[in-house]
Design a protein around this motif. Structure first.
Motif, PDB file in Angstrom:
ATOM      1  N   ALA A  63      95.840  55.226  26.077  1.00 16.26           N
ATOM      2  CA  ALA A  63      95.157  53.905  25.490  1.00 16.26           C
ATOM      3  C   ALA A  63      95.972  52.906  24.844  1.00 16.26           C
ATOM      4  N   SER A  64      97.067  53.437  24.202  1.00 17.22           N
ATOM      5  CA  SER A  64      97.974  52.508  23.487  1.00 17.22           C
ATOM      6  C   SER A  64      99.272  53.153  23.600  1.00 17.22           C
ATOM      7  N   PRO A  65     100.068  52.888  24.772  1.00 14.80           N
ATOM      8  CA  PRO A  65     101.389  53.721  25.089  1.00 14.80           C
ATOM      9  C   PRO A  65     102.616  52.978  24.203  1.00 14.80           C
ATOM     10  N   ILE A  66     102.404  51.777  23.894  1.00 14.17           N
ATOM     11  CA  ILE A  66     103.504  50.897  23.008  1.00 14.17           C
ATOM     12  C   ILE A  66     103.297  51.152  21.541  1.00 14.17           C
ATOM     13  N   VAL A  73      95.714  48.538  21.892  1.00 17.77           N
ATOM     14  CA  VAL A  73      95.240  49.301  22.956  1.00 17.77           C
ATOM     15  C   VAL A  73      95.161  48.275  24.197  1.00 17.77           C
ATOM     16  N   THR A  74      95.694  48.687  25.275  1.00 18.49           N
ATOM     17  CA  THR A  74      96.052  47.995  26.556  1.00 18.49           C
ATOM     18  C   THR A  74      95.182  48.537  27.486  1.00 18.49           C
ATOM     19  N   ARG A  75      94.689  49.558  27.517  1.00 20.12           N
ATOM     20  CA  ARG A  75      94.025  50.440  28.646  1.00 20.12           C
ATOM     21  C   ARG A  75      92.611  50.575  28.222  1.00 20.12           C
ATOM     22  N   GLU A  76      91.565  50.482  29.055  1.00 20.01           N
ATOM     23  CA  GLU A  76      90.243  50.888  28.791  1.00 20.01           C
ATOM     24  C   GLU A  76      90.101  52.437  28.496  1.00 20.01           C
ATOM     25  N   ASN A  77      89.098  52.532  27.671  1.00 23.45           N
ATOM     26  CA  ASN A  77      88.711  54.070  27.231  1.00 23.45           C
ATOM     27  C   ASN A  77      87.471  54.067  26.623  1.00 23.45           C
ATOM     28  N   PRO A  78      86.919  55.216  26.287  1.00 22.99           N
ATOM     29  CA  PRO A  78      85.584  55.458  26.015  1.00 22.99           C
ATOM     30  C   PRO A  78      85.438  54.843  24.271  1.00 22.99           C
ATOM     31  N   VAL A  79      86.671  54.925  23.726  1.00 25.80           N
ATOM     32  CA  VAL A  79      86.494  54.691  22.382  1.00 25.80           C
ATOM     33  C   VAL A  79      86.834  53.496  21.591  1.00 25.80           C
ATOM     34  N   PHE A  80      88.091  52.850  22.008  1.00 24.85           N
ATOM     35  CA  PHE A  80      88.549  51.736  21.545  1.00 24.85           C
ATOM     36  C   PHE A  80      88.471  50.400  22.473  1.00 24.85           C
ATOM     37  N   GLU A  81      88.200  49.414  22.120  1.00 27.94           N
ATOM     38  CA  GLU A  81      88.406  48.400  22.794  1.00 27.94           C
ATOM     39  C   GLU A  81      89.667  47.731  23.147  1.00 27.94           C
ATOM     40  N   VAL A  82      90.044  47.255  24.145  1.00 30.01           N
ATOM     41  CA  VAL A  82      90.980  46.644  24.562  1.00 30.01           C
ATOM     42  C   VAL A  82      91.382  45.479  23.830  1.00 30.01           C
ATOM     43  N   GLY A  83      92.636  45.351  23.325  1.00 30.61           N
ATOM     44  CA  GLY A  83      93.276  44.368  22.503  1.00 30.61           C
ATOM     45  C   GLY A  83      92.948  44.599  20.860  1.00 30.61           C
ATOM     46  N   GLU A  84      92.283  45.852  20.755  1.00 31.26           N
ATOM     47  CA  GLU A  84      92.228  46.300  19.316  1.00 31.26           C
ATOM     48  C   GLU A  84      93.518  46.809  18.855  1.00 31.26           C
TER      49      GLU A  84
END
Length: 409
Positions: free
Chosen positions: A90-93, A67-78
């Motif tokens: 949230a996680s395009p790659i 996860v590289t972008r902020e979102n309501p569900v997952f933490e960035v870096g997860e």
């Protein structure tokens, strides 16, 4: 038919066909013995081609997305791992790996050289045509593996850029009519040795990448492998079906049992019939043949007081009764047969039933079935000389329905 009668007929058949039955049972036993011996004792061998596996390489996909972008569900870096669906926002790659392993089932294989190359393949296909294909090499790796060792090729794919690339191609080619698909393919090439000679093994495994708006999906297949194999010729024992393995012993037992039964009968002098037994069977046949001509009755003792003649057989008595236009009467008490006319009484005395002990005598009794007729069934108390039907145009009288009766003092 009583058990004794059936036993006599069986003996008559065995006596008439004794030699044929011996030969038949001997052939049956020989065939069964051959089949049983072939299937169980000496099945023999046959030549087969067997595939021998010397070594194998195989692989399996792994994938995740961070996860590289902020979102309501997952933490960035997860890290989201092994999911069937990821999120473009949230996680395009997509981070992927393909792990290659080397197996040695024989235990004496040498190391192999392995090259694994991951490629992103975009294509547009229709029902019977591929309109265009675009390939992009993602990563490659080279390694020398000993038995049991593994190597991995790592790659990453930006889902949003893949979608943009497909759109650009479609627009540049004029929006082809086919369906656009994205696939990550890994080509594995391994080179090892078999029996001192170089032996190459290659295979390709793919995972589809489905991009649908704000999500993309990965449908990774299970592990696969490819082996270095050779063919060899071996001798193996023949296998036989139940016709040989079961039917053979059964035929052998049946043949031996038949020969044993014939041998025991021969020692007891049972094959064939005595003259008395043969006469009795002939009478039983005639009694069944002329049953419709015979009336069963209980005759008075004075019936013998008139002039009397003896018939040689039941057939002779029936012929006389037809000519004399009278019925044939079976005396229920004595078992004798009579044709009664005004001037003459013709009598046939049937042969006595042989004193035979039959193994078949109890067959019907065990089933609760009685085969003998009731001696008191349909009896007539007295018969006159006027009894019997009229003859037809051919001079033959039809079977009597019932005799004319009169009371006896």
């Amino acid at each position: 038919m009583t058990g004794e009668t059936r036993w006599l007929r069986l003996r008559a058949f065995a006596g008439e066909w004794f030699v044929v039955l011996v030969v038949a049972f001997a052939v049956l036993a020989a065939a069964g013995g051959y089949a049983a011996g072939t299937a169980h004792a000496a099945p023999g061998t046959t030549t087969e081609r067997q595939t021998v596996e010397h070594w194998a390489v195989g692989g399996e996909f792994g994938h995740s997305a961070t996860v590289t972008r902020e979102n309501p569900v997952f933490e960035v870096g997860e890290t989201l791992e092994g999911r069937s669906t990821y999120f473009v926002g949230a996680s395009p790659i997509l981070d992927g790996t393909y792990r290659v392993s080397y197996a040695d089932p024989t235990g004496d294989a040498e190391p192999v050289d392995v090259t694994a190359t991951a490629t992103l393949v975009l294509s547009s296909t229709g029902e019977s045509a591929t309109y265009w294909t675009d390939r992009e090499r993602l990563a490659t790796t080279d390694a020398t593996l000993a038995p049991g060792e593994t190597t991995s090729v790592a790659f990453d794919v930006n889902a949003s850029r893949v979608d943009e690339r497909a759109t650009d191609i479609q627009q540049g080619l004029g929006d082809t009519a086919g369906e656009v698909t994205a696939t990550i393919s890994v080509a594995v090439n391994a080179t090892g040795a078999v029996a001192g000679s170089e032996y190459p093994v290659s295979y390709t495994q793919s995972v589809p990448l489905t991009i649908a708006g704000s999500t993309y999906g990965v449908d990774a297949p299970g592990p696969t492998s490819e082996a270095a194999t050779t063919q060899r010729t071996v001798q193996v024992a023949k296998s036989y079906g139940p016709l040989w393995t079961v039917g053979g012993p059964l035929l052998l037992l049946a043949g031996l049992a038949g020969l044993g039964a014939l041998g025991a009968a021969y020692r007891r002098d049972e094959p064939g019939l005595t003259d008395a037994e043969r006469d009795y069977l002939a009478f039983r046949d005639e009694r069944a043949e002329f049953d419709e001509w015979v009336v069963r009755a209980r005759l008075p003792a004075t019936i013998r007081d008139r002039e009397c003649a003896d018939a040689e057989s039941l057939a002779d008595l029936v012929d006389y009764a037809i000519d004399a236009d009278v019925g044939v009467v079976e005396d229920a008490a004595s078992g004798s047969f009579y044709a009664v006319t005004r001037d003459l009484l013709v009598v046939y005395e049937p042969p006595a039933e042989p004193d035979v002990v039959s193994p078949l005598a109890g067959d019907f009794d065990a089933l609760g079935v009685t085969t003998d007729r009731d001696p008191d069934e349909d009896l007539v108390e007295g018969v006159t000389a006027d009894s019997g039907p009229e003859a037809d145009d051919d001079g033959k009288a039809p079977p009597p329905d019932s005799p004319t009766v009169e009371a006896e003092d």
